[in-house]
Design a protein around this motif. Sequence first.
Motif, short mmCIF file in Angstrom:
data_model
loop_
_atom_site.label_atom_id
_atom_site.label_comp_id
_atom_site.label_asym_id
_atom_site.label_seq_id
_atom_site.Cartn_x
_atom_site.Cartn_y
_atom_site.Cartn_z
N UNK A 36 34.27 44.12 43.96
CA UNK A 36 33.90 44.74 45.23
C UNK A 36 32.44 44.49 45.58
N UNK A 37 31.62 44.12 44.58
CA UNK A 37 30.21 43.86 44.82
C UNK A 37 29.92 42.37 44.97
N UNK A 38 30.96 41.55 45.12
CA UNK A 38 30.76 40.11 45.10
C UNK A 38 29.88 39.62 46.24
N UNK A 39 29.67 40.42 47.26
CA UNK A 39 28.80 40.00 48.35
C UNK A 39 27.36 39.82 47.89
N UNK A 40 26.99 40.46 46.78
CA UNK A 40 25.63 40.35 46.27
C UNK A 40 25.47 39.09 45.43
N UNK B 226 44.79 37.05 40.11
CA UNK B 226 44.93 37.38 41.52
C UNK B 226 43.71 38.08 42.08
N UNK B 227 42.93 38.74 41.22
CA UNK B 227 41.74 39.45 41.67
C UNK B 227 40.55 38.52 41.89
N UNK B 228 40.66 37.27 41.47
CA UNK B 228 39.58 36.30 41.65
C UNK B 228 39.96 35.27 42.69
N UNK B 229 38.95 34.61 43.24
CA UNK B 229 39.23 33.49 44.12
C UNK B 229 39.77 32.33 43.28
N UNK C 60 52.86 30.09 37.78
CA UNK C 60 52.69 29.90 39.23
C UNK C 60 51.20 29.95 39.60
N UNK C 61 50.47 30.91 39.04
CA UNK C 61 49.05 31.03 39.34
C UNK C 61 48.26 29.85 38.78
N UNK C 62 48.60 29.44 37.56
CA UNK C 62 47.88 28.34 36.92
C UNK C 62 48.14 27.00 37.60
N UNK C 63 49.29 26.87 38.24
CA UNK C 63 49.61 25.61 38.93
C UNK C 63 49.13 25.60 40.37
N UNK C 64 48.45 26.67 40.79
CA UNK C 64 47.90 26.73 42.14
C UNK C 64 48.83 27.34 43.16
N UNK C 65 50.02 27.76 42.76
CA UNK C 65 50.98 28.32 43.71
C UNK C 65 50.95 29.85 43.76
N UNK C 66 50.20 30.47 42.87
CA UNK C 66 50.22 31.92 42.78
C UNK C 66 49.31 32.62 43.76
N UNK C 67 49.20 33.93 43.56
CA UNK C 67 48.42 34.77 44.46
C UNK C 67 46.98 34.88 43.97
N UNK C 68 46.05 34.83 44.93
CA UNK C 68 44.63 34.96 44.62
C UNK C 68 43.95 35.81 45.69
N UNK C 69 42.68 36.13 45.43
CA UNK C 69 41.88 36.92 46.36
C UNK C 69 40.91 36.02 47.11
N UNK C 70 40.77 36.26 48.39
CA UNK C 70 39.74 35.60 49.19
C UNK C 70 38.89 36.66 49.87
N UNK C 71 37.61 36.37 49.98
CA UNK C 71 36.67 37.26 50.65
C UNK C 71 36.41 36.77 52.06
N UNK C 72 36.41 37.69 53.00
CA UNK C 72 36.04 37.37 54.38
C UNK C 72 34.92 38.31 54.79
N UNK C 73 33.72 37.75 54.94
CA UNK C 73 32.56 38.57 55.27
C UNK C 73 32.70 39.13 56.68
N UNK C 74 32.49 40.43 56.81
CA UNK C 74 32.50 41.12 58.10
C UNK C 74 31.31 42.06 58.12
N UNK C 75 30.34 41.73 58.96
CA UNK C 75 29.10 42.48 59.02
C UNK C 75 28.46 42.59 57.64
N UNK C 76 28.22 43.81 57.18
CA UNK C 76 27.49 43.98 55.92
C UNK C 76 28.40 44.01 54.70
N UNK C 77 29.71 43.94 54.90
CA UNK C 77 30.63 44.03 53.78
C UNK C 77 31.58 42.85 53.80
#
Length: 349
Positions: free
Chosen positions: A35-39, A76-79, A124-141
């Motif tokens: 959750x602090x990855x913006x820093x 899944x919690x990481x990009x 599935x995740x290791x082969x690139x087909x699985x679920x991951x997290x992406x961050x989208x910056x919006x204002x300060x968060x």
Amino acid sequence: ATLTGPAGWTRSASEASIAAAWPGAQLLGVRGRILKRASPDTTSTDEELVGLLASLRGQPCDQLVDRLRAAAAAMALLEQPEALAAAERAGICASSLIPRLQQAVVHDADDASGLAAALSELISSLSGQGEHTLRLAVRESALLLWCRPRGAGTGTRLWRASQLCAWACETHWAGLDLTGSRVLELGCGTAAAGLAAAALGAREVTLTDVDPAALRLAKRNAARNFLPNVRVAHLDAEASEASEAAAEGRFDLLLAADLVYGFVSPDRLAATAERLLEGPHARALFVHDGDGCRSEGARQGVAGFVAAVEAATALRCVRSETVDKDWVTGRELAAPLLLQLFAAPLHPN
């Protein structure tokens, strides 16, 4: 889905599954650091994933199932690039797990232990087909979005048109002001643009898509970011009949990112937008991708979109802008994007 813990702290089901199989002392605050990855000073979380993956070797079957599920949830919690780099450092790859998957299926076709299912999820995740997290910056968060970067179909990926749509809302492009407005996103997919609108002060946001998988993902992403006044509804953007979303009334702003592709009809899409808009300041924002690799029909649809809309509806284009540089880095884009804002003829910009 969320689980509520002490003092109202909430965590996702994925985070809960990690905690169950991997002691909290070893997790070292995965959720908090993500959750602090913006820093820029935040320590990377990939070391915990390396430890989780390395622990898979030599585990008894009953422990292995829990560890496999925990590892997939941690990925899944990481990009995606970070997750795959951590797997490489841990010496774990999809091909190394496939023989074990085959053994599990042969040993127990019904897979009562869940080993094959857990192995499949991680592979599935290791082969690139699985679920991951992406961050989208919006204002300060930042919004944290579940996605499948290489998943089947189009509704589970974060496309650059959606990111530009969110940027246009944030920067008040062409005078857009979302404060207190009712917003509907057509073809929401991961819901990046619609959730950005909610984070930017929209009073209500309705996320719509024709794909049930996309709707489920949009609902999870809304819950993950704790955004109020967001609902999810089925809507075929090309259908003429009333829909679940239309039955809830009309909207001040429609967002549509990268919907003109394949066989999508611009005039039917515009008719849907016109039907759902209401009010003297109502607008429809369309974002198109000028990728030259798209089909000929898609390229023609983008090139003739304004003419098709104005011929089929009362909507009129009040602002159009080609974006050929990245709106964050300023770097030249390989293919341009196009922003177009439409309004009723008596209420230009």
